[in-house]
Design a protein around this motif. Structure first.
Motif, PDB file in Angstrom:
ATOM      1  N   CYS A  34     -31.615  42.842  61.818  1.00 21.06           N
ATOM      2  CA  CYS A  34     -30.422  42.256  62.406  1.00 21.06           C
ATOM      3  C   CYS A  34     -30.674  40.814  62.835  1.00 21.06           C
ATOM      4  O   CYS A  34     -29.853  39.919  62.595  1.00 21.06           O
ATOM      5  N   LEU A  35     -31.828  40.554  63.452  1.00 21.77           N
ATOM      6  CA  LEU A  35     -32.154  39.202  63.903  1.00 21.77           C
ATOM      7  C   LEU A  35     -32.367  38.257  62.727  1.00 21.77           C
ATOM      8  O   LEU A  35     -31.944  37.096  62.764  1.00 21.77           O
ATOM      9  N   LEU A  36     -33.039  38.734  61.675  1.00 21.31           N
ATOM     10  CA  LEU A  36     -33.231  37.890  60.494  1.00 21.31           C
ATOM     11  C   LEU A  36     -31.888  37.500  59.883  1.00 21.31           C
ATOM     12  O   LEU A  36     -31.658  36.334  59.529  1.00 21.31           O
ATOM     13  N   ILE A  37     -31.016  38.472  59.759  1.00 18.88           N
ATOM     14  CA  ILE A  37     -29.701  38.191  59.181  1.00 18.88           C
ATOM     15  C   ILE A  37     -28.897  37.294  60.115  1.00 18.88           C
ATOM     16  O   ILE A  37     -28.148  36.414  59.670  1.00 18.88           O
ATOM     17  N   PHE A  38     -29.053  37.494  61.433  1.00 15.08           N
ATOM     18  CA  PHE A  38     -28.386  36.624  62.400  1.00 15.08           C
ATOM     19  C   PHE A  38     -28.820  35.167  62.193  1.00 15.08           C
ATOM     20  O   PHE A  38     -27.995  34.257  62.200  1.00 15.08           O
ATOM     21  N   LEU A  39     -30.125  34.944  62.010  1.00 17.74           N
ATOM     22  CA  LEU A  39     -30.619  33.580  61.781  1.00 17.74           C
ATOM     23  C   LEU A  39     -30.048  32.996  60.493  1.00 17.74           C
ATOM     24  O   LEU A  39     -29.671  31.828  60.438  1.00 17.74           O
ATOM     25  N   PHE A  40     -29.977  33.831  59.439  1.00 12.54           N
ATOM     26  CA  PHE A  40     -29.431  33.377  58.162  1.00 12.54           C
ATOM     27  C   PHE A  40     -27.949  33.018  58.298  1.00 12.54           C
ATOM     28  O   PHE A  40     -27.514  31.938  57.867  1.00 12.54           O
ATOM     29  N   VAL A  41     -27.168  33.919  58.902  1.00 17.21           N
ATOM     30  CA  VAL A  41     -25.723  33.688  59.044  1.00 17.21           C
ATOM     31  C   VAL A  41     -25.461  32.487  59.954  1.00 17.21           C
ATOM     32  O   VAL A  41     -24.610  31.641  59.663  1.00 17.21           O
ATOM     33  N   GLN A  42     -26.219  32.400  61.048  1.00 19.58           N
ATOM     34  CA  GLN A  42     -26.052  31.277  61.967  1.00 19.58           C
ATOM     35  C   GLN A  42     -26.345  29.956  61.259  1.00 19.58           C
ATOM     36  O   GLN A  42     -25.652  28.956  61.461  1.00 19.58           O
ATOM     37  N   ASN A  43     -27.362  29.956  60.392  1.00 21.57           N
ATOM     38  CA  ASN A  43     -27.696  28.750  59.645  1.00 21.57           C
ATOM     39  C   ASN A  43     -26.577  28.379  58.675  1.00 21.57           C
ATOM     40  O   ASN A  43     -26.205  27.204  58.556  1.00 21.57           O
ATOM     41  N   GLU A  44     -26.027  29.373  57.972  1.00 17.70           N
ATOM     42  CA  GLU A  44     -24.954  29.100  57.023  1.00 17.70           C
ATOM     43  C   GLU A  44     -23.702  28.566  57.718  1.00 17.70           C
ATOM     44  O   GLU A  44     -23.011  27.689  57.190  1.00 17.70           O
ATOM     45  N   LEU A  45     -23.413  29.093  58.894  1.00 16.41           N
ATOM     46  CA  LEU A  45     -22.204  28.681  59.613  1.00 16.41           C
ATOM     47  C   LEU A  45     -22.384  27.382  60.387  1.00 16.41           C
ATOM     48  O   LEU A  45     -21.407  26.838  60.908  1.00 16.41           O
ATOM     49  N   SER A  46     -23.621  26.900  60.482  1.00 11.49           N
ATOM     50  CA  SER A  46     -23.887  25.708  61.291  1.00 11.49           C
ATOM     51  C   SER A  46     -23.866  24.413  60.483  1.00 11.49           C
ATOM     52  O   SER A  46     -24.068  23.334  61.051  1.00 11.49           O
ATOM     53  N   TYR A  47     -23.625  24.507  59.168  1.00 13.10           N
ATOM     54  CA  TYR A  47     -23.687  23.304  58.334  1.00 13.10           C
ATOM     55  C   TYR A  47     -22.718  22.225  58.823  1.00 13.10           C
ATOM     56  O   TYR A  47     -21.531  22.495  59.071  1.00 13.10           O
ATOM     57  N   ASP A  48     -23.275  21.026  58.996  1.00 17.18           N
ATOM     58  CA  ASP A  48     -22.509  19.828  59.370  1.00 17.18           C
ATOM     59  C   ASP A  48     -21.854  19.925  60.745  1.00 17.18           C
ATOM     60  O   ASP A  48     -20.970  19.127  61.068  1.00 17.18           O
ATOM     61  N   LYS A  49     -22.310  20.875  61.570  1.00  8.84           N
ATOM     62  CA  LYS A  49     -21.750  20.995  62.920  1.00  8.84           C
ATOM     63  C   LYS A  49     -22.388  20.002  63.899  1.00  8.84           C
ATOM     64  O   LYS A  49     -21.923  19.878  65.030  1.00  8.84           O
ATOM     65  N   PHE A  50     -23.442  19.314  63.492  1.00  6.49           N
ATOM     66  CA  PHE A  50     -24.151  18.428  64.407  1.00  6.49           C
ATOM     67  C   PHE A  50     -23.529  17.035  64.486  1.00  6.49           C
ATOM     68  O   PHE A  50     -23.940  16.211  65.305  1.00  6.49           O
ATOM     69  N   HIS A  51     -22.543  16.738  63.668  1.00  5.44           N
ATOM     70  CA  HIS A  51     -21.903  15.415  63.696  1.00  5.44           C
ATOM     71  C   HIS A  51     -20.948  15.339  64.891  1.00  5.44           C
ATOM     72  O   HIS A  51     -20.066  16.194  65.046  1.00  5.44           O
ATOM     73  N   ALA A  52     -21.114  14.302  65.721  1.00  6.86           N
ATOM     74  CA  ALA A  52     -20.316  14.171  66.939  1.00  6.86           C
ATOM     75  C   ALA A  52     -18.821  14.085  66.644  1.00  6.86           C
ATOM     76  O   ALA A  52     -17.993  14.592  67.403  1.00  6.86           O
ATOM     77  N   GLN A  53     -18.466  13.441  65.537  1.00  8.33           N
ATOM     78  CA  GLN A  53     -17.054  13.289  65.176  1.00  8.33           C
ATOM     79  C   GLN A  53     -16.647  14.238  64.054  1.00  8.33           C
ATOM     80  O   GLN A  53     -15.632  14.022  63.383  1.00  8.33           O
ATOM     81  N   GLY A  54     -17.443  15.279  63.852  1.00  8.61           N
ATOM     82  CA  GLY A  54     -17.255  16.156  62.707  1.00  8.61           C
ATOM     83  C   GLY A  54     -15.904  16.815  62.617  1.00  8.61           C
ATOM     84  O   GLY A  54     -15.402  17.081  61.521  1.00  8.61           O
TER      85      GLY A  54
END
Length: 798
Positions: A34-54
């Motif tokens: 469950c934790l491994l899949i959580f890390l994978f899903v979290q990574n997939e959903l986090s793409y380009d979320k770090f841009h301040a004006q995203g």
């Protein structure tokens, strides 16, 4: 009070070491998955979320609709960005263009071919949040001769030296000055680069000013109060103003769309997208797998706890007589299950730390445990409490409801909890496991199918070499002539794209069908295209040097194009097409005649239907395809490399085998199948752990019955069959429940492939038989131990 609950829970767990071990191992494996899949899903959903004006950045898509065929292309031409800024000044705050290329870079004695090179507007570094560790983002690209490099590149070329102001040699003939160093691009960015140049030098070039090329991404930053929907409503008028006459001439209904920055990674509806893309279906699939595996682990706990309820019935009765309330007993049993899950979570975290590097290598990811993120600990505590309460809820409420008088008189001793519930839980476990097994088999079969299907061309013994630098491009004819003289080279063709690669789409007018426009995928090549790729000609003739006009007046069609036009292959020969009006080298509309019809071949992925294709002789030299003689490819490649080095000595020799290149089209699905296989094995293993514990408890409860049967003449096989048959009936029922669900899910998954395997009944039968065999081995192991035991030992206590 809580301390006493935990202390009693700890003692009870130690008292039943075997069952505690089964629960801990099962929960640990389940939570780890469950934790491994959580890390994978979290990574997939986090793409380009770090841009301040995203949340205000959008990519401009060009959407075409002709004859009901809708396509979304993420590339537009140079004029779009300034036009959007000019036409929508109150809505568009900034517009940035991004072109991706490669180049040769040198510094002193170091020379490397770099693939991650961006040519962009200077505002790129202020629109996106790619922080500079050295340099000013507002000035770094002000000079066209400046370059901004990543930290990794700074270390690669300059080591411990300060890179600022250093000169890099570009393509061995011009220099650029390092004006900034950007922090290494995060893995969860769809834009990955190591070098950034200004686009200013290109703006004055004629090709850059044309509206009809597909050369770059364009991103817009909207004003804070701008509603994207209002902007979309104005795009048809924008396109009519700037491109109306062209799109009408081509018979296309073309407009623009805005794609949110955060949606790019998981949006697979765009064509020819160089941005790294994930798969939204994978996110859903692996999230479901995580839930399935965690449920299987929880069911183990519930099953064993309810089965052992008779053994704790007297404990409950005595504690109730001594004044314990029902809520106290519920708290006690929930404390046991929660303590167990916290132990499992701690073990899971340690296990993930150990296996994550191997998982990253296997899954080709760069996942990391975000220890500094407080949400990680919220998730871990949530999993521990959630699983603990879920797994312990039924046993807690069931055991606490015992009536002390009945318990102490022994009336519940034989019940061992609700057998119907235990059977339902076993069926649920194996239904989920069988579902995963069927899914794994279907995905592997589909991957084998796409790898071995007859594609209509021969991809074996063919290598491709990109003509991606000026040196090899300008000398491509000499390069081909030298290659053709090599003994192991059977055929050489220069082309715009290989099967499985990029194929343009153009609009043609057909002389026999006035007032109609037809959209075709196109391949540009020479007379060696068909023999190099092993494509079969079914009517007419191939291009030939014997016909001087073929280079400007001949085309080939595939079967699908001929069929869509309403012709037979023989009827198509001699039909005339009018070239697209914007083909650069023509001065006036030019007619081409169909000289041949080729058999349909899969020039795209098997996920797509074979589209109408036009093959034309037209200069568009993007790569060279070389068919080698069967034999020793190493000596052939060495000879080709020598010719390449003589032709383009500045650049490293790079090549790709066509079969490997085509196989990469299904890389995501192949990796998905492998990961699913691993999780399926783990799911079955966890289910078997529970079955092992349940079988052990059941056989121990029936020791005296078995002793009597053996005294009366029952054989070992009779006893094993007696103890196994109830469990095997449950597994058979699990098959019946799992098959319809698995058929539906796999049928949906296969819809992504136009060409796919059939869902054979054999797949379901094999999965069911495998589950039965695993259950037989698991249960028989415990049954055999009791069956071969001396019956005197079992009856001694009577």
């Amino acid at each position: 009070m809580l301390y006493n609950y935990l202390k009693l829970a700890y003692r009870n767990l130690l008292r039943q070491k075997f069952y505690t071990a089964i629960n801990v191992v099962g929960l640990t494996l389940g939570i780890t998955c469950c934790l491994l899949i959580f890390l994978f899903v979290q990574n997939e959903l986090s793409y380009d979320k770090f841009h301040a004006q995203g949340d205000r950045i959008y990519r401009v898509l060009r959407v075409g609709n002709m004859n009901g065929d809708k396509t979304k292309i993420p590339y537009v031409s140079g004029p779009y960005a300034p036009a959007l800024l000019t036409d929508f000044p109150s809505d568009v705050k900034a517009a940035v263009r991004v072109m991706s290329t490669n180049a040769l870079f040198s510094y002193q004695d170091k020379t490397f071919k770099e693939e991650r090179v961006f040519i962009t507007d200077p505002e790129f570094l202020t629109m996106f949040s790619f922080p500079l560790v050295q340099g000013d983002p507002r000035q770094a690209l002000a000079d066209p001769d400046n370059v901004v490099i990543s930290q990794a590149i700074a270390q690669k070329y300059f080591g411990s030296e300060n890179p600022m102001g250093k000169l890099l040699t570009l393509d061995k003939n011009q220099t650029c000055k390092v004006a900034g160093v950007v922090a290494n691009v995060p893995d969860n960015s769809h834009l990955k680069f190591d070098f950034v140049f200004s686009i200013k030098d290109y703006e004055s070039q004629e090709w850059f000013q044309r509206w009809n090329n597909n050369s770059m991404f364009t991103y817009v930053l909207l004003e804070e109060k701008t509603n994207p929907e209002n902007l979309l409503a104005q795009f048809p008028a924008f396109m009519e103003k700037h491109r109306g006459s062209e799109t009408k001439k081509e018979g296309q209904n073309m407009t623009l769309e805005l794609q949110p920055l955060h949606a790019i990674h998981l949006d697979t509806n765009t064509q020819f997208d160089f941005a790294e893309q994930g798969n939204k279906s994978n996110v859903y699939i692996f999230s479901a797998i995580a839930v399935f595996i965690l449920l299987i682990a929880c069911i183990n706990f519930m099953n064993l706890a309810s089965a052992r309820s008779a053994g704790r019935a007297k404990e409950v009765g005595v504690r109730k007589v001594l004044g314990a309330y029902k809520q106290h007993l519920i708290s006690q049993f929930l404390s046991e299950s929660t303590l167990l899950t916290f132990i499992a979570v701690a073990l899971s975290l340690g296990l993930i730390i150990l296996i994550l590097p191997y998982f990253n290598t296997f899954a080709e990811k760069h996942l990391a445990i975000p220890f500094t993120n407080p949400w990680l600990y919220v998730f871990l505590v949530g999993v521990a409490l959630g699983v603990g309460l879920l797994a312990g809820s039924y046993p807690a409420f069931f055991l606490s409801s015992f009536e002390p008088v009945k318990v102490l008189r022994g009336r519940l001793a034989s019940s061992a909890g609700h057998p119907l519930l235990r059977k339902a839980l076993v069926v649920s476990q194996f239904s989920l496991s069988i579902f995963l097994m069927i899914g794994t088999v279907v995905i592997f079969r589909q991957m084998d199918y796409v790898q071995n299907k007859n594609l209509g061309f021969s991809k074996e013994h063919v290598i491709t070499i990109p003509l991606d630098n000026e040196e090899i491009y300008s000398r491509s004819r000499a390069f081909i002539n030298r290659l053709q003289q090599l003994p192991d080279v059977q055929s050489v063709s220069v082309m715009s794209g290989e099967p499985g690669g990029f194929h343009d789409r153009y609009v043609f007018n057909v002389i026999d069908k006035p007032n109609e426009t037809w959209s075709f995928r196109t391949a540009f090549s020479d007379e060696n295209y068909l023999p190099t790729l092993g494509i079969k000609l079914i009517a007419g003739r191939n291009f030939s040097k014997s016909f001087a006009t073929d280079s400007v007046a001949a085309i080939l069609l595939n079967e699908t194009a001929v069929k869509n036009l309403g012709w037979t292959p023989q009827e198509a020969i001699g039909k005339e097409f009018v070239d697209p009006s914007h083909w650069a080298e023509q001065q006036a509309p030019r007619r081409r005649k169909v000289t041949g019809v080729v058999q349909d071949f899969h020039f795209s992925s098997l996920k797509e239907t074979i589209e109408p294709l036009v093959i034309a002789m037209r200069p568009d030299r993007r790569l060279v395809a070389i068919r080698l003689a069967a034999g020793n490819p190493k000596s052939s490649l060495a000879a080709i490399e020598k010719v390449f080095n003589q032709t383009a000595p500045k650049y490293p020799f790079q090549y790709t085998f066509l079969d490997e290149s085509f196989g990469k089209l299904y890389k995501s699905e192949q990796k998905q199948a492998q990961i699913l296989a691993v999780f399926s094995v783990l799911a079955i293993s966890i289910a078997c752990l529970g079955l092992l514990g349940l079988a052990s408890y059941t056989t121990q409860q029936r020791r005296k019955e078995i002793g009597i049967r053996k005294v009366l003449g029952a054989s070992v096989s009779n006893v094993v069959t007696l103890l196994s048959q109830d469990f095997l009936k449950l597994v058979l029922l699990a098959n019946i429940l799992a098959w319809p669900l698995a058929w539906w899910a796999m049928h949906k998954w296969l819809q992504d492939f136009t060409y796919r395997v059939e869902l054979s009944a054999l797949i379901f039968i094999v999965a069911g038989v495998m589950a039965l065999l695993i259950a037989i081995v698991t249960v028989s192991f415990q049954a055999l131990k009791v069956a071969v035991a001396n019956p005197v030992n079992a009856l001694r206590d009577e």
